[in-house]
Scaffold this motif. Structure first.
Motif, PDB file in Angstrom:
ATOM      1  N   ASP A 282       0.751  -1.178  -0.130  1.00 20.67           N
ATOM      2  CA  ASP A 282      -0.059  -0.009   0.090  1.00 20.67           C
ATOM      3  C   ASP A 282       0.896   1.359  -0.043  1.00 20.67           C
ATOM      4  O   ASP A 282       1.903   1.287   0.806  1.00 20.67           O
ATOM      5  CB  ASP A 282      -0.994   0.022   1.229  1.00 20.67           C
ATOM      6  CG  ASP A 282      -1.861   1.260   1.392  1.00 20.67           C
ATOM      7  OD1 ASP A 282      -2.318   1.720   0.415  1.00 20.67           O
ATOM      8  OD2 ASP A 282      -1.558   1.883   2.394  1.00 20.67           O
ATOM      9  N   THR A 285       0.538   3.714   3.561  1.00 25.99           N
ATOM     10  CA  THR A 285       1.028   3.145   4.891  1.00 25.99           C
ATOM     11  C   THR A 285       2.312   2.227   4.917  1.00 25.99           C
ATOM     12  O   THR A 285       2.912   1.888   5.655  1.00 25.99           O
ATOM     13  CB  THR A 285      -0.149   2.238   5.616  1.00 25.99           C
ATOM     14  OG1 THR A 285      -0.280   1.225   4.656  1.00 25.99           O
ATOM     15  CG2 THR A 285      -1.427   3.119   5.540  1.00 25.99           C
ATOM     16  N   LEU A 337      -4.995   7.197   8.852  1.00 20.42           N
ATOM     17  CA  LEU A 337      -4.607   5.795   8.703  1.00 20.42           C
ATOM     18  C   LEU A 337      -3.202   5.210   8.708  1.00 20.42           C
ATOM     19  O   LEU A 337      -2.820   4.279   9.141  1.00 20.42           O
ATOM     20  CB  LEU A 337      -5.028   5.777   6.997  1.00 20.42           C
ATOM     21  CG  LEU A 337      -6.361   5.812   6.659  1.00 20.42           C
ATOM     22  CD1 LEU A 337      -6.497   6.006   4.952  1.00 20.42           C
ATOM     23  CD2 LEU A 337      -7.252   4.907   7.152  1.00 20.42           C
ATOM     24  N   ALA A 341      -1.825   2.295  11.044  1.00 18.04           N
ATOM     25  CA  ALA A 341      -1.128   1.169  10.591  1.00 18.04           C
ATOM     26  C   ALA A 341       0.047   1.036  11.441  1.00 18.04           C
ATOM     27  O   ALA A 341       0.463  -0.177  11.977  1.00 18.04           O
ATOM     28  CB  ALA A 341      -0.458   1.633   9.257  1.00 18.04           C
ATOM     29  N   ARG A 356      -3.213  -3.467   4.612  1.00 18.13           N
ATOM     30  CA  ARG A 356      -4.211  -2.501   4.334  1.00 18.13           C
ATOM     31  C   ARG A 356      -4.881  -3.154   3.113  1.00 18.13           C
ATOM     32  O   ARG A 356      -4.198  -3.161   1.882  1.00 18.13           O
ATOM     33  CB  ARG A 356      -3.645  -1.149   4.033  1.00 18.13           C
ATOM     34  CG  ARG A 356      -4.891   0.002   3.872  1.00 18.13           C
ATOM     35  CD  ARG A 356      -4.507   1.308   3.478  1.00 18.13           C
ATOM     36  NE  ARG A 356      -5.475   2.159   3.177  1.00 18.13           N
ATOM     37  CZ  ARG A 356      -5.552   3.142   2.544  1.00 18.13           C
ATOM     38  NH1 ARG A 356      -4.236   3.585   2.069  1.00 18.13           N
ATOM     39  NH2 ARG A 356      -6.561   3.825   2.265  1.00 18.13           N
ATOM     40  N   ASP A 360     -10.676   2.194   4.730  1.00 19.50           N
ATOM     41  CA  ASP A 360     -10.401   2.263   5.968  1.00 19.50           C
ATOM     42  C   ASP A 360     -10.290   0.751   6.200  1.00 19.50           C
ATOM     43  O   ASP A 360     -10.831   0.711   7.576  1.00 19.50           O
ATOM     44  CB  ASP A 360     -11.439   3.145   6.659  1.00 19.50           C
ATOM     45  CG  ASP A 360     -12.833   2.804   6.546  1.00 19.50           C
ATOM     46  OD1 ASP A 360     -13.032   1.725   5.556  1.00 19.50           O
ATOM     47  OD2 ASP A 360     -13.770   3.305   7.116  1.00 19.50           O
ATOM     48  N   PHE A 362      -8.533  -2.726   7.117  1.00 19.72           N
ATOM     49  CA  PHE A 362      -7.187  -3.377   7.458  1.00 19.72           C
ATOM     50  C   PHE A 362      -7.406  -4.931   7.779  1.00 19.72           C
ATOM     51  O   PHE A 362      -8.747  -5.325   8.055  1.00 19.72           O
ATOM     52  CB  PHE A 362      -6.456  -2.773   8.639  1.00 19.72           C
ATOM     53  CG  PHE A 362      -6.110  -1.266   8.499  1.00 19.72           C
ATOM     54  CD1 PHE A 362      -4.725  -0.993   8.043  1.00 19.72           C
ATOM     55  CD2 PHE A 362      -7.041  -0.305   8.569  1.00 19.72           C
ATOM     56  CE1 PHE A 362      -4.330   0.352   7.843  1.00 19.72           C
ATOM     57  CE2 PHE A 362      -6.524   0.971   8.387  1.00 19.72           C
ATOM     58  CZ  PHE A 362      -5.365   1.235   8.037  1.00 19.72           C
TER      59      PHE A 362
END
Length: 712
Positions: A282, A285, A337, A341, A356, A360, A362
């Motif tokens: 991702d 993050t 976010l 993480a 992720r 929103d 995870f």
């Protein structure tokens, strides 16, 4: 405009390679032939910049085509890539002897194809540039002998303008040519380097390697295929170069020197690595994305195939994130976010995958759980972390809805587990959020079936419903049988013969695995003695142990008692351990393993390669053998990555003085590749399926001279 020639009798391959080739650069042209003879006829009057050819073709194979192309003077330096599905040294050698430039294994990895083809086109472009300029200079030399000195200087200027590191050395390894780029690389001018040993230019270590490669050029009288090398500059910067070597001839056709040219591909390689990273992570993050999470789920499912590895998947959806994001802006939402993480990674620690999935959402993959209680504790810890105030970032108490699914009980593939955990998350959200729920689809029927199975399992030992099947272990050098792995089966009164994956997970959860595995150990040792007494020879009996046995029992005392009561020699017993036992590095487990080895029992790691940190822990334990997981053996013939993993495990085992056994051998091709890689032992359906003890003895007897190898 560069022209790429595709030669393959498969229309599908021609289409794939043509489409890939058109991605190399906008103006590339592609011409495809289904016949090597037609391509060769076309090449007698035309030229190309790169040839991509299959090896196995009717009438004229890849090696013969290459030899014929090289016989045409105008194509002596034309780059040629050979594609073959056969990872056999003889194919490579014959193609290289014919003049191949590079190799790719089929099915072709698209990223690797583009990288290699792009590099060779760049090398071709540089070669043609030098050739054209040299040709112009040669014409001038022939026309005006009086301008010989000026032409040589012009040629040197041409070489100096090429954006590559270029040098040539004579037969004694002294520099006879160094271009300006190469000299500047070491902070000198060409005149300071000409006449000196190549070590002055490249350093001692690279200079010695360069000499060995030059000797190979002299021996074969052919250019070497371009190779990548990492070089550290005098300033300490790491660069990546694509280096090629070719012989230089005098007027009589004798080799007088070796030309080396290196093109800097650092930025290109960094871009490719960046693309690979972005494809699996991702960007906001830095966490693994859904694609990488799927890979990790597949790995965990492979580890849990035998039922002694359970794991949980937590699907996390942040509560009220959209409202907060809309109210404070996307920049603030991104910070939130990233904070989530970081908090998840700090909470779960190393060895646990945090991903992720998008927006929103995870996910947390929690390995090696003892039961649902472990998963529940982590889910609650995640909620507590997300609802705590963050004084540094002034973040709100965001909260979350979490769905939890347990594998392999709740699913047998990554998509099913993701789907089930997603359903459980929506169940948590439907009751107001800020809570967690286990996967609840058909919960009542499953609970009833589970309770019924547990009751039947508890009485199965008393009713003597368990039976052992045996699968032979084959020595690859002699072809003889060296042992047998004992595999548990349940002769269910209504459902017939059940394999372990139908009940071992429940046995682990309820603790029934302890008496069941003790029965397996005693029965396997008893059977081993029976076979010895009936003249079938000394067989190594392999028995699997559960991690729970090491935590709740003194395994060394149990094994000693079983050996004493059965009369089986300790050297005839092998205990197979899962990687999960070893990864924890529990001192109590290490002590038990040392005691087992002191008794004379051998220890092996089962399903090796599917766990974490495999290369780090095995050297710290008293092991005798590694068993390569069947998932790698299955893909040996069609996946170069599987072959690379198998080769690495075999080399690692031999470096550590361990024997290596491959599971799941079903085909002759797999067996041949394992033998070629130096694997010690194998087992699988190619020799025999797991069978009852009587059938195993009959099978062994029918092998005659290929039977038991002898005493261990």
């Amino acid at each position: 405009m560069p022209l790429i020639l595709i030669v393959d009798d498969s229309s599908t391959n021609r289409r794939i390679y043509s489409e890939l080739s058109r991605q190399l650069q906008p103006d590339v042209r592609v011409r495809a032939f289904e016949s090597a003879r037609k391509a060769l006829h076309w090449l007698t009057e035309n030229t190309a910049d790169l040839i991509i050819t299959d090896y196995k073709m009717p009438q004229l194979n890849g090696a013969a085509l290459i030899a014929a192309v090289r016989a045409l003077p105008q194509h002596r330096d034309l780059p040629i890539i050979v594609v073959t599905a056969y990872d056999d040294r003889s194919f490579r050698v014959s193609s290289l002897e014919a003049g191949a430039t590079d190799f790719l294994l089929s099915p072709v990895d698209h990223v690797e194809f583009l990288a290699r083809a792009r590099n060779l086109l760049k090398l071709r472009e540089q070669h043609l540039l030098i050739t054209r300029r040299a040709h112009l200079l040669e014409m001038n030399l022939n026309a005006k002998d009086m301008q010989l000195r000026e032409s040589r200087e012009a040629l040197a200027q041409v070489v100096d303008t090429v954006p590559a590191l270029i040098n040539a050395v004579d037969m004694e390894g002294r520099c006879v040519l160094v271009n300006a780029h190469q000299a500047a690389f070491v902070g000198k001018v060409p005149a300071d380097l000409v006449g000196h040993p190549v070590e002055v230019l490249l350093g001692e270590e690279r200079g010695q390697l360069n000499r060995r490669l030059d000797q190979l050029v002299l021996k074969t009288e052919r250019p070497l295929a371009p190779r990548e090398e990492e070089v550290t500059t005098p300033e300490g910067e790491h660069r990546i170069y694509l280096t090629s070597k070719a012989p230089l001839y005098d007027g009589a056709g004798r080799i007088t020197s070796i030309l080396t040219s290196s093109i800097d591909i650092t930025q290109r390689r960094q871009a490719e690595r960046r693309l690979e990273y972005l494809a699996s992570h991702d960007s906001l993050t830095g966490l693994p994305n859904r694609l990488m999470l799927r890979d990790h789920l597949r790995r965990e499912l492979a580890r849990g195939r035998r039922g002694d590895q359970n794991f949980a998947l937590h699907f996390i959806d942040l509560d009220r994130f959209k409202a907060v994001n809309d109210a404070r802006g996307h920049h603030w939402g991104d910070r939130l976010l990233q904070s989530v993480a970081e908090g998840l990674e700090q909470l779960v620690g190393p060895g646990v995958t945090v991903a992720r999935l998008g927006g929103d959402e995870f996910a947390v993959l929690q390995p090696d759980i003892d039961g649902a209680e472990d998963a529940g504790r982590l889910a609650q810890a995640i909620l507590d972390m997300l609802t705590a105030e963050d004084e540094n970032l002034q973040l709100p108490r965001i909260g979350a809805s979490i769905g939890v699914t347990i594998a392999p009980l709740d699913g047998a593939d990554p998509d099913e587990l993701l789907r089930n955990s997603d359903q459980a998350m929506y169940l948590a959200k439907s009751v107001g959020g800020n809570t967690w729920r286990f996967f609840a689809a058909d919960m009542a029927p499953r609970a009833s079936q589970k309770a019924e199975l547990e009751g039947e399992l508890r009485s199965a030992l008393k009713r003597q419903e368990f039976v052992l099947y045996y699968q032979p272990l084959i020595d690859l050098r002699s072809g003889g049988v060296v042992g047998a792995e004992a595999l548990l089966r349940w002769r269910h009164p209504r459902r017939g013969i059940l394999s372990p994956d139908a009940f071992l997970g429940l046995a682990e959860e309820t603790g029934l695995i302890l008496p069941i595995n003790e029965w397996v150990l005693r029965e396997a040792c008893r059977q081993g003695v029976v076979w010895q007494e009936t003249g079938l020879g000394v067989l190594r009996i392999a028995v699997n142990l559960s991690p729970i046995q090491f935590r709740r029992q003194k395994v060394s005392e149990l094994v000693r008692d079983v050996l004493d009561s059965s009369g089986l020699p300790p050297a005839s017993l092998e205990l197979e351990l899962t990687e999960g036992i070893l990864i924890s590095h529990d001192e109590q487990i290490v002590t038990q393993m040392e005691l087992l080895r002191s008794i004379g029992v051998s220890l092996s790691v089962d399903d090796f390669g599917t766990g974490y940190s495999s290369l780090n822990y095995i050297r710290n334990f008293p092991l005798h053998r590694l068993k390569i997981d069947r998932s790698f053996v299955k893909d040996l013939a069609n996946d170069p990555r599987a072959l690379a993993i198998v080769r690495t495990i075999i080399d690692l085992g031999h470096i550590l003085n361990l024997q290596v056994l491959a599971e799941g051998v079903e085909e002759e091709a797999q067996l041949a590749m394992l033998r070629a890689e130096g694997c010690d032992e194998v087992q699988g359906y190619y020799f025999s399926r797991p069978v009852p003890s009587e059938s195993f003895a009959e099978w062994l007897t029918t092998r005659g001279g290929e039977g038991v190898c002898g005493a261990l």
